[in-house]
Write an enzyme that holds these catalytic residues in place. Structure first.
Site, mmCIF file in Angstrom:
data_model
loop_
_atom_site.group_PDB
_atom_site.id
_atom_site.type_symbol
_atom_site.label_atom_id
_atom_site.label_comp_id
_atom_site.label_asym_id
_atom_site.label_seq_id
_atom_site.Cartn_x
_atom_site.Cartn_y
_atom_site.Cartn_z
ATOM 1 N N GLU A 8 84.653 19.974 42.470
ATOM 2 C CA GLU A 8 83.966 19.855 43.501
ATOM 3 C C GLU A 8 83.958 19.083 44.578
ATOM 4 O O GLU A 8 84.383 17.891 44.886
ATOM 5 C CB GLU A 8 82.761 19.139 42.382
ATOM 6 C CG GLU A 8 81.871 18.290 42.703
ATOM 7 C CD GLU A 8 80.683 19.165 43.665
ATOM 8 O OE1 GLU A 8 79.919 18.768 44.926
ATOM 9 O OE2 GLU A 8 80.321 19.878 43.511
ATOM 10 N N GLN A 9 83.109 19.175 45.577
ATOM 11 C CA GLN A 9 83.262 18.822 47.113
ATOM 12 C C GLN A 9 83.311 17.009 47.010
ATOM 13 O O GLN A 9 83.956 16.545 48.258
ATOM 14 C CB GLN A 9 82.907 19.722 47.942
ATOM 15 C CG GLN A 9 81.169 19.654 48.152
ATOM 16 C CD GLN A 9 80.765 20.122 49.263
ATOM 17 O OE1 GLN A 9 82.290 20.543 50.347
ATOM 18 N NE2 GLN A 9 80.220 20.600 49.559
ATOM 19 N N ARG A 37 67.159 16.270 39.339
ATOM 20 C CA ARG A 37 68.217 17.359 38.954
ATOM 21 C C ARG A 37 69.746 16.553 38.484
ATOM 22 O O ARG A 37 70.759 16.789 37.813
ATOM 23 C CB ARG A 37 68.586 17.913 40.716
ATOM 24 C CG ARG A 37 70.429 19.105 40.812
ATOM 25 C CD ARG A 37 70.872 18.841 42.353
ATOM 26 N NE ARG A 37 69.193 20.111 42.847
ATOM 27 C CZ ARG A 37 69.514 20.768 42.822
ATOM 28 N NH1 ARG A 37 70.888 21.909 41.879
ATOM 29 N NH2 ARG A 37 68.602 21.803 42.867
ATOM 30 N N TYR A 82 55.018 18.492 39.443
ATOM 31 C CA TYR A 82 55.202 18.563 38.803
ATOM 32 C C TYR A 82 55.647 17.285 37.836
ATOM 33 O O TYR A 82 56.167 16.414 38.612
ATOM 34 C CB TYR A 82 55.572 19.798 37.002
ATOM 35 C CG TYR A 82 57.628 19.551 38.226
ATOM 36 C CD1 TYR A 82 58.268 18.957 37.694
ATOM 37 C CD2 TYR A 82 57.194 20.293 39.127
ATOM 38 C CE1 TYR A 82 60.099 19.686 38.273
ATOM 39 C CE2 TYR A 82 58.970 20.926 39.634
ATOM 40 C CZ TYR A 82 59.744 19.957 39.594
ATOM 41 O OH TYR A 82 61.540 20.303 40.033
ATOM 42 N N ASP A 141 73.265 30.643 43.400
ATOM 43 C CA ASP A 141 72.812 30.640 44.457
ATOM 44 C C ASP A 141 73.509 31.888 45.569
ATOM 45 O O ASP A 141 72.968 32.284 46.783
ATOM 46 C CB ASP A 141 72.134 30.024 45.040
ATOM 47 C CG ASP A 141 70.938 28.779 44.867
ATOM 48 O OD1 ASP A 141 70.717 29.878 44.367
ATOM 49 O OD2 ASP A 141 70.668 28.129 45.063
#
Length: 406
Positions: free
Chosen positions: A33-34, A109, A215, A296
Protein backbone atom coordinates in the site's frame (compact mmCIF):
# COMPACT_ATOMS: atom_id res chain seq x y z
CA UNK A 1 5.93 -27.84 -3.66
CA UNK A 2 7.06 -24.21 -3.44
CA UNK A 3 4.43 -21.83 -2.13
CA UNK A 4 3.29 -19.16 -4.64
CA UNK A 5 4.53 -15.62 -4.14
CA UNK A 6 1.53 -13.32 -4.55
CA UNK A 7 1.60 -9.52 -4.29
CA UNK A 8 -1.59 -7.48 -3.94
CA UNK A 9 -1.12 -3.83 -4.89
CA UNK A 10 -3.41 -1.60 -2.84
CA UNK A 11 -4.97 -2.01 0.61
CA UNK A 12 -8.33 -0.60 -0.35
CA UNK A 13 -11.53 -2.61 -0.18
CA UNK A 14 -10.64 -4.89 -3.11
CA UNK A 15 -7.09 -5.50 -1.91
CA UNK A 16 -8.16 -6.32 1.64
CA UNK A 17 -10.94 -8.59 0.34
CA UNK A 18 -8.44 -10.41 -1.85
CA UNK A 19 -6.16 -10.88 1.15
CA UNK A 20 -9.00 -12.21 3.28
CA UNK A 21 -10.07 -14.65 0.55
CA UNK A 22 -6.52 -15.94 0.03
CA UNK A 23 -6.03 -16.21 3.79
CA UNK A 24 -9.19 -18.29 4.11
CA UNK A 25 -7.84 -20.60 1.39
CA UNK A 26 -4.43 -20.88 3.06
CA UNK A 27 -2.59 -19.14 0.20
CA UNK A 28 0.24 -16.78 1.29
CA UNK A 29 0.29 -13.17 0.05
CA UNK A 30 1.61 -9.69 0.78
CA UNK A 31 -0.34 -6.45 0.36
CA UNK A 32 1.63 -3.37 -0.74
CA UNK A 33 0.00 0.00 0.00
CA UNK A 34 1.40 3.39 -1.00
CA UNK A 35 -0.18 5.28 1.92
CA UNK A 36 1.52 5.46 5.30
CA UNK A 37 -1.78 4.69 7.09
CA UNK A 38 -5.11 3.15 6.12
CA UNK A 39 -7.35 6.18 6.51
CA UNK A 40 -9.70 8.17 4.29
CA UNK A 41 -11.54 11.33 5.28
CA UNK A 42 -15.06 12.19 4.23
CA UNK A 43 -15.92 9.05 2.28
CA UNK A 44 -18.57 6.42 2.89
CA UNK A 45 -19.60 3.19 1.20
CA UNK A 46 -22.95 1.57 0.54
CA UNK A 47 -22.32 -2.12 1.16
CA UNK A 48 -25.01 -4.21 -0.53
CA UNK A 49 -25.75 -7.91 -0.13
CA UNK A 50 -23.41 -9.04 -2.92
CA UNK A 51 -20.55 -7.52 -0.92
CA UNK A 52 -21.69 -8.03 2.66
CA UNK A 53 -22.36 -11.76 2.18
CA UNK A 54 -18.71 -12.26 1.19
CA UNK A 55 -17.42 -10.22 4.14
CA UNK A 56 -19.67 -12.23 6.47
CA UNK A 57 -17.87 -15.38 5.31
CA UNK A 58 -14.60 -13.79 6.44
CA UNK A 59 -15.98 -13.16 9.95
CA UNK A 60 -16.56 -9.43 9.40
CA UNK A 61 -20.30 -9.31 10.10
CA UNK A 62 -20.11 -8.49 13.86
CA UNK A 63 -17.70 -5.65 13.15
CA UNK A 64 -19.86 -4.34 10.32
CA UNK A 65 -22.99 -4.39 12.45
CA UNK A 66 -21.17 -2.56 15.24
CA UNK A 67 -19.94 0.31 13.02
CA UNK A 68 -22.64 0.61 10.33
CA UNK A 69 -26.19 1.81 9.89
CA UNK A 70 -28.66 -0.47 8.16
CA UNK A 71 -31.12 1.74 6.21
CA UNK A 72 -34.78 1.56 7.12
CA UNK A 73 -35.94 1.95 3.51
CA UNK A 74 -34.83 2.77 -0.01
CA UNK A 75 -36.75 5.90 -1.06
CA UNK A 76 -36.88 7.98 -4.25
CA UNK A 77 -38.26 11.52 -4.12
CA UNK A 78 -38.69 14.34 -6.60
CA UNK A 79 -36.81 17.59 -6.21
CA UNK A 80 -39.63 19.99 -5.27
CA UNK A 81 -41.01 18.40 -2.11
CA UNK A 82 -41.09 15.34 0.17
CA UNK A 83 -43.48 13.34 -1.99
CA UNK A 84 -42.30 9.75 -2.39
CA UNK A 85 -41.98 8.55 -5.96
CA UNK A 86 -41.26 4.96 -4.88
CA UNK A 87 -40.04 3.14 -1.78
CA UNK A 88 -38.97 -0.34 -0.69
CA UNK A 89 -38.28 -1.63 2.84
CA UNK A 90 -34.71 -2.52 3.77
CA UNK A 91 -34.31 -2.93 7.54
CA UNK A 92 -38.05 -2.83 8.10
CA UNK A 93 -39.31 -6.37 8.64
CA UNK A 94 -35.82 -7.58 7.62
CA UNK A 95 -37.15 -7.30 4.07
CA UNK A 96 -33.83 -6.82 2.31
CA UNK A 97 -32.06 -9.63 4.21
CA UNK A 98 -34.95 -11.98 3.51
CA UNK A 99 -34.87 -11.18 -0.20
CA UNK A 100 -31.11 -11.18 -0.82
CA UNK A 101 -29.73 -13.28 2.03
CA UNK A 102 -27.41 -10.63 3.45
CA UNK A 103 -27.65 -7.08 4.88
CA UNK A 104 -27.27 -3.62 3.36
CA UNK A 105 -25.05 -1.21 5.31
CA UNK A 106 -23.99 2.42 5.18
CA UNK A 107 -20.44 2.62 6.55
CA UNK A 108 -17.51 5.00 6.57
CA UNK A 109 -14.71 3.70 4.35
CA UNK A 110 -12.13 3.95 7.13
CA UNK A 111 -14.37 1.90 9.45
CA UNK A 112 -14.85 -0.76 6.79
CA UNK A 113 -11.10 -0.99 6.26
CA UNK A 114 -10.57 -1.38 10.02
CA UNK A 115 -13.13 -4.18 10.23
CA UNK A 116 -11.55 -6.01 7.30
CA UNK A 117 -7.98 -5.47 8.45
CA UNK A 118 -8.85 -6.83 11.90
CA UNK A 119 -9.56 -10.22 10.31
CA UNK A 120 -6.17 -10.41 8.60
CA UNK A 121 -3.59 -12.45 10.48
CA UNK A 122 0.05 -11.52 10.79
CA UNK A 123 2.14 -8.75 9.28
CA UNK A 124 0.85 -9.00 5.70
CA UNK A 125 0.52 -5.30 4.80
CA UNK A 126 3.52 -3.21 3.73
CA UNK A 127 2.66 0.49 4.06
CA UNK A 128 4.52 3.34 2.32
CA UNK A 129 5.17 1.14 -0.75
CA UNK A 130 4.30 3.16 -3.87
CA UNK A 131 4.61 1.03 -6.98
CA UNK A 132 6.66 2.68 -9.73
CA UNK A 133 7.18 -0.13 -12.21
CA UNK A 134 6.73 -3.78 -13.18
CA UNK A 135 9.00 -6.01 -15.27
CA UNK A 136 8.89 -9.69 -16.22
CA UNK A 137 12.03 -11.67 -15.35
CA UNK A 138 13.10 -15.32 -15.52
CA UNK A 139 12.34 -15.60 -11.80
CA UNK A 140 8.92 -13.96 -11.89
CA UNK A 141 7.65 -10.40 -12.10
CA UNK A 142 9.67 -7.68 -10.40
CA UNK A 143 7.99 -4.86 -8.47
CA UNK A 144 9.79 -1.54 -8.12
CA UNK A 145 8.80 0.82 -5.30
CA UNK A 146 9.65 4.43 -4.59
CA UNK A 147 12.28 4.51 -1.85
CA UNK A 148 11.88 0.81 -0.99
CA UNK A 149 13.57 -2.43 -2.06
CA UNK A 150 12.18 -4.20 -5.11
CA UNK A 151 10.55 -7.61 -4.87
CA UNK A 152 10.00 -10.54 -7.26
CA UNK A 153 6.77 -12.54 -7.14
CA UNK A 154 4.83 -15.10 -9.16
CA UNK A 155 1.64 -13.03 -9.49
CA UNK A 156 0.73 -9.35 -9.09
CA UNK A 157 -2.91 -8.52 -8.37
CA UNK A 158 -3.63 -4.88 -9.18
CA UNK A 159 -6.18 -3.65 -6.65
CA UNK A 160 -4.83 -0.10 -6.85
CA UNK A 161 -7.95 1.73 -7.98
CA UNK A 162 -8.94 3.77 -10.98
CA UNK A 163 -5.48 5.39 -11.26
CA UNK A 164 -3.91 1.93 -11.28
CA UNK A 165 -0.21 1.63 -12.07
CA UNK A 166 -0.78 -2.06 -12.69
CA UNK A 167 -3.34 -1.20 -15.39
CA UNK A 168 -0.79 1.08 -17.06
CA UNK A 169 1.42 -2.01 -17.34
CA UNK A 170 -1.37 -4.33 -18.45
CA UNK A 171 -3.27 -2.08 -20.85
CA UNK A 172 -1.07 1.02 -21.30
CA UNK A 173 -2.15 4.50 -20.10
CA UNK A 174 -5.26 6.11 -21.53
CA UNK A 175 -8.01 3.82 -20.22
CA UNK A 176 -9.66 6.47 -18.03
CA UNK A 177 -12.39 8.75 -19.34
CA UNK A 178 -14.42 11.59 -17.86
CA UNK A 179 -18.15 10.82 -17.55
CA UNK A 180 -19.36 14.37 -18.19
CA UNK A 181 -20.69 14.61 -14.64
CA UNK A 182 -19.26 15.75 -11.33
CA UNK A 183 -20.22 15.56 -7.68
CA UNK A 184 -20.19 17.33 -4.36
CA UNK A 185 -20.11 15.24 -1.21
CA UNK A 186 -20.04 15.57 2.52
CA UNK A 187 -20.91 14.09 5.90
CA UNK A 188 -23.36 16.04 8.08
CA UNK A 189 -24.52 15.27 11.64
CA UNK A 190 -28.11 14.04 11.52
CA UNK A 191 -29.08 16.48 14.29
CA UNK A 192 -28.18 19.36 11.94
CA UNK A 193 -30.85 18.25 9.42
CA UNK A 194 -34.21 19.07 11.04
CA UNK A 195 -36.09 19.15 7.72
CA UNK A 196 -34.87 15.76 6.50
CA UNK A 197 -37.64 13.15 6.33
CA UNK A 198 -36.72 9.55 7.18
CA UNK A 199 -33.07 10.33 8.09
CA UNK A 200 -32.13 6.65 8.44
CA UNK A 201 -33.32 5.71 4.96
CA UNK A 202 -31.17 5.58 1.85
CA UNK A 203 -32.73 8.21 -0.41
CA UNK A 204 -32.44 9.62 -3.91
CA UNK A 205 -33.75 13.13 -4.60
CA UNK A 206 -34.14 13.43 -8.39
CA UNK A 207 -34.38 16.58 -10.48
CA UNK A 208 -33.48 18.14 -13.84
CA UNK A 209 -29.78 17.56 -14.53
CA UNK A 210 -28.97 16.66 -10.92
CA UNK A 211 -29.66 14.25 -8.10
CA UNK A 212 -28.66 13.80 -4.48
CA UNK A 213 -28.13 10.46 -2.76
CA UNK A 214 -27.74 10.18 1.00
CA UNK A 215 -27.71 7.53 3.69
CA UNK A 216 -26.90 7.37 7.38
CA UNK A 217 -23.59 5.98 8.64
CA UNK A 218 -22.26 5.01 12.04
CA UNK A 219 -23.74 2.56 14.57
CA UNK A 220 -26.54 4.94 15.59
CA UNK A 221 -26.99 6.69 12.26
CA UNK A 222 -25.58 9.84 13.82
CA UNK A 223 -24.19 11.16 10.52
CA UNK A 224 -25.60 11.40 7.03
CA UNK A 225 -23.32 10.89 4.02
CA UNK A 226 -24.48 12.69 0.90
CA UNK A 227 -23.36 12.54 -2.72
CA UNK A 228 -24.77 15.25 -5.00
CA UNK A 229 -24.29 14.73 -8.75
CA UNK A 230 -24.69 17.34 -11.49
CA UNK A 231 -24.20 17.44 -15.24
CA UNK A 232 -20.93 19.04 -16.38
CA UNK A 233 -18.58 20.61 -16.75
CA UNK A 234 -18.45 19.50 -20.40
CA UNK A 235 -14.69 19.00 -20.12
CA UNK A 236 -12.80 18.36 -16.91
CA UNK A 237 -10.48 21.33 -16.35
CA UNK A 238 -7.49 19.51 -14.87
CA UNK A 239 -6.76 15.90 -15.92
CA UNK A 240 -4.08 15.65 -13.22
CA UNK A 241 -6.44 16.62 -10.40
CA UNK A 242 -9.81 14.92 -10.12
CA UNK A 243 -10.83 16.97 -7.10
CA UNK A 244 -10.85 20.72 -7.69
CA UNK A 245 -11.71 23.73 -5.56
CA UNK A 246 -15.33 24.79 -5.25
CA UNK A 247 -17.32 27.29 -3.21
CA UNK A 248 -20.47 26.99 -1.14
CA UNK A 249 -22.27 28.73 -4.03
CA UNK A 250 -21.00 26.07 -6.46
CA UNK A 251 -22.50 23.38 -4.22
CA UNK A 252 -25.86 25.10 -3.86
CA UNK A 253 -26.39 26.46 -7.40
CA UNK A 254 -27.54 23.15 -9.02
CA UNK A 255 -30.12 22.74 -6.22
CA UNK A 256 -31.72 26.19 -6.17
CA UNK A 257 -35.46 25.79 -5.65
CA UNK A 258 -35.14 22.19 -4.44
CA UNK A 259 -36.78 20.93 -1.26
CA UNK A 260 -35.42 22.51 1.91
CA UNK A 261 -34.11 19.15 3.11
CA UNK A 262 -31.71 19.06 0.15
CA UNK A 263 -30.44 22.63 0.34
CA UNK A 264 -30.09 22.34 4.11
CA UNK A 265 -27.93 19.25 3.73
CA UNK A 266 -25.68 20.65 1.01
CA UNK A 267 -25.19 23.97 2.82
CA UNK A 268 -24.06 22.18 6.00
CA UNK A 269 -20.91 20.78 4.41
CA UNK A 270 -17.60 22.05 5.76
CA UNK A 271 -15.49 20.87 2.83
CA UNK A 272 -16.28 22.49 -0.50
CA UNK A 273 -14.80 20.71 -3.50
CA UNK A 274 -15.94 19.23 -6.80
CA UNK A 275 -15.17 15.62 -7.67
CA UNK A 276 -14.94 14.63 -11.31
CA UNK A 277 -16.63 11.29 -12.01
CA UNK A 278 -14.35 9.14 -14.15
CA UNK A 279 -14.75 5.63 -15.49
CA UNK A 280 -12.56 2.98 -17.08
CA UNK A 281 -13.34 2.26 -20.70
CA UNK A 282 -13.88 -1.44 -21.49
CA UNK A 283 -10.48 -3.12 -21.49
CA UNK A 284 -9.52 -5.65 -24.12
CA UNK A 285 -7.28 -7.41 -21.59
CA UNK A 286 -7.46 -7.58 -17.79
CA UNK A 287 -4.07 -9.28 -17.50
CA UNK A 288 -0.63 -9.35 -19.03
CA UNK A 289 1.93 -11.99 -18.17
CA UNK A 290 1.94 -12.34 -14.38
CA UNK A 291 -0.13 -9.22 -13.65
CA UNK A 292 -3.94 -9.05 -13.37
CA UNK A 293 -6.46 -6.35 -12.51
CA UNK A 294 -9.42 -6.36 -10.14
CA UNK A 295 -11.84 -3.64 -9.07
CA UNK A 296 -11.77 -0.07 -10.33
CA UNK A 297 -8.55 -0.63 -12.23
CA UNK A 298 -10.48 -3.00 -14.51
CA UNK A 299 -14.00 -1.57 -14.51
CA UNK A 300 -14.42 1.75 -12.67
CA UNK A 301 -18.02 2.94 -12.98
CA UNK A 302 -20.14 5.92 -12.02
CA UNK A 303 -21.50 5.34 -8.50
CA UNK A 304 -25.25 5.40 -9.19
CA UNK A 305 -25.72 1.73 -8.22
CA UNK A 306 -23.20 1.94 -5.35
CA UNK A 307 -21.29 -1.02 -6.77
CA UNK A 308 -17.65 0.04 -6.99
CA UNK A 309 -16.60 -1.55 -3.70
CA UNK A 310 -19.06 -4.43 -3.98
CA UNK A 311 -17.90 -5.57 -7.41
CA UNK A 312 -14.28 -5.23 -6.25
CA UNK A 313 -15.08 -7.66 -3.43
CA UNK A 314 -16.69 -10.04 -5.94
CA UNK A 315 -13.59 -9.86 -8.17
CA UNK A 316 -11.28 -10.54 -5.24
CA UNK A 317 -13.21 -13.53 -3.95
CA UNK A 318 -13.58 -15.03 -7.43
CA UNK A 319 -9.88 -14.70 -8.28
CA UNK A 320 -8.72 -16.00 -4.89
CA UNK A 321 -11.01 -19.00 -5.20
CA UNK A 322 -9.62 -19.86 -8.61
CA UNK A 323 -6.04 -19.54 -7.35
CA UNK A 324 -6.82 -21.78 -4.38
CA UNK A 325 -8.40 -24.49 -6.51
CA UNK A 326 -6.11 -24.40 -9.56
CA UNK A 327 -2.78 -23.03 -8.40
CA UNK A 328 -0.56 -20.96 -10.69
CA UNK A 329 0.78 -23.72 -12.96
CA UNK A 330 -1.39 -22.56 -15.89
CA UNK A 331 -1.46 -18.88 -15.01
CA UNK A 332 -2.37 -17.64 -18.49
CA UNK A 333 -5.38 -19.95 -18.63
CA UNK A 334 -6.48 -19.05 -15.11
CA UNK A 335 -6.32 -15.30 -15.68
CA UNK A 336 -8.05 -15.56 -19.05
CA UNK A 337 -10.94 -17.50 -17.49
CA UNK A 338 -11.13 -15.08 -14.56
CA UNK A 339 -11.48 -12.07 -16.85
CA UNK A 340 -14.04 -13.83 -19.03
CA UNK A 341 -16.03 -14.81 -15.93
CA UNK A 342 -16.11 -11.30 -14.46
CA UNK A 343 -16.28 -9.10 -17.56
CA UNK A 344 -19.91 -9.85 -18.47
CA UNK A 345 -21.30 -8.91 -15.07
CA UNK A 346 -19.13 -5.87 -14.41
CA UNK A 347 -19.74 -4.47 -17.90
CA UNK A 348 -23.48 -4.89 -17.42
CA UNK A 349 -23.36 -2.99 -14.12
CA UNK A 350 -21.15 -0.29 -15.65
CA UNK A 351 -23.63 0.27 -18.48
CA UNK A 352 -26.63 0.20 -16.17
CA UNK A 353 -25.02 2.74 -13.81
CA UNK A 354 -24.32 5.10 -16.71
CA UNK A 355 -27.89 4.77 -17.98
CA UNK A 356 -29.19 5.42 -14.46
CA UNK A 357 -27.55 8.86 -14.47
CA UNK A 358 -29.86 9.86 -17.33
CA UNK A 359 -32.89 8.36 -15.60
CA UNK A 360 -32.21 10.29 -12.38
CA UNK A 361 -31.85 13.63 -14.25
CA UNK A 362 -35.03 13.59 -16.37
CA UNK A 363 -37.01 16.69 -17.43
CA UNK A 364 -40.00 15.43 -19.42
CA UNK A 365 -43.19 14.69 -17.47
CA UNK A 366 -44.05 11.58 -19.50
CA UNK A 367 -40.60 10.18 -18.81
CA UNK A 368 -41.05 10.94 -15.09
CA UNK A 369 -44.19 8.80 -14.99
CA UNK A 370 -42.42 5.91 -16.71
CA UNK A 371 -39.50 6.28 -14.29
CA UNK A 372 -41.83 6.11 -11.28
CA UNK A 373 -43.38 2.90 -12.58
CA UNK A 374 -39.94 1.36 -13.11
CA UNK A 375 -38.64 2.34 -9.67
CA UNK A 376 -41.63 0.69 -8.05
CA UNK A 377 -40.39 -2.56 -9.62
CA UNK A 378 -36.85 -2.20 -8.25
CA UNK A 379 -36.44 -5.88 -7.21
CA UNK A 380 -37.35 -7.01 -10.72
CA UNK A 381 -35.21 -4.37 -12.46
CA UNK A 382 -32.09 -4.37 -10.30
CA UNK A 383 -32.34 -7.31 -7.92
CA UNK A 384 -29.85 -9.27 -10.07
CA UNK A 385 -27.11 -6.92 -8.83
CA UNK A 386 -27.80 -7.56 -5.13
CA UNK A 387 -28.64 -11.26 -5.34
CA UNK A 388 -25.28 -12.25 -6.83
CA UNK A 389 -23.31 -14.85 -4.87
CA UNK A 390 -19.79 -15.85 -5.93
CA UNK A 391 -20.32 -19.34 -4.53
CA UNK A 392 -23.05 -19.85 -7.14
CA UNK A 393 -21.28 -18.16 -10.02
CA UNK A 394 -21.27 -21.25 -12.27
CA UNK A 395 -25.06 -21.10 -12.45
CA UNK A 396 -25.25 -17.33 -12.94
CA UNK A 397 -27.52 -16.53 -15.95
CA UNK A 398 -25.09 -14.27 -17.80
CA UNK A 399 -27.39 -13.95 -20.82
CA UNK A 400 -30.14 -12.47 -18.61
CA UNK A 401 -27.66 -10.06 -17.06
CA UNK A 402 -26.99 -8.57 -20.49
CA UNK A 403 -30.68 -8.18 -21.21
CA UNK A 404 -31.55 -6.58 -17.88
CA UNK A 405 -28.80 -4.01 -18.15
CA UNK A 406 -30.24 -2.36 -21.27
Amino acid sequence: MTEPRIAIIGAGIGGLACGLALQRAGVPFTIYEQASALTEIGAAIALSANGSRELARFGCLPGLEATSCEPTELIWRGWRDHTRVAAHPVRKDCAYRKTYGAPYFGIHRADLQKVMRAQLHGDVIRLSHRLTGLAETDQGIRLEFHGEDSDVVDLVIGADGIKSRVRDYVARPGAIRYSGTSAFRGIVPTKELPHLPDPHAIQFWMGPDAHLLHYAIGPDGGDVNYFAVTEGPDEWPDPERWVIEATREDHLKPFQGWDEAVTEMVSQSHHFARWGLFTTKPLRHWHKGRAVLIGDGAHAMVPHHGQGANTSIEDAVTLAGMIASEGLANLEGLLTRFARLRRVRTTAIQKSATATNHVLHLHDEADLQARAARLKKFPDEFGWIHAFDTSKVKSEPTRNIRLRAR
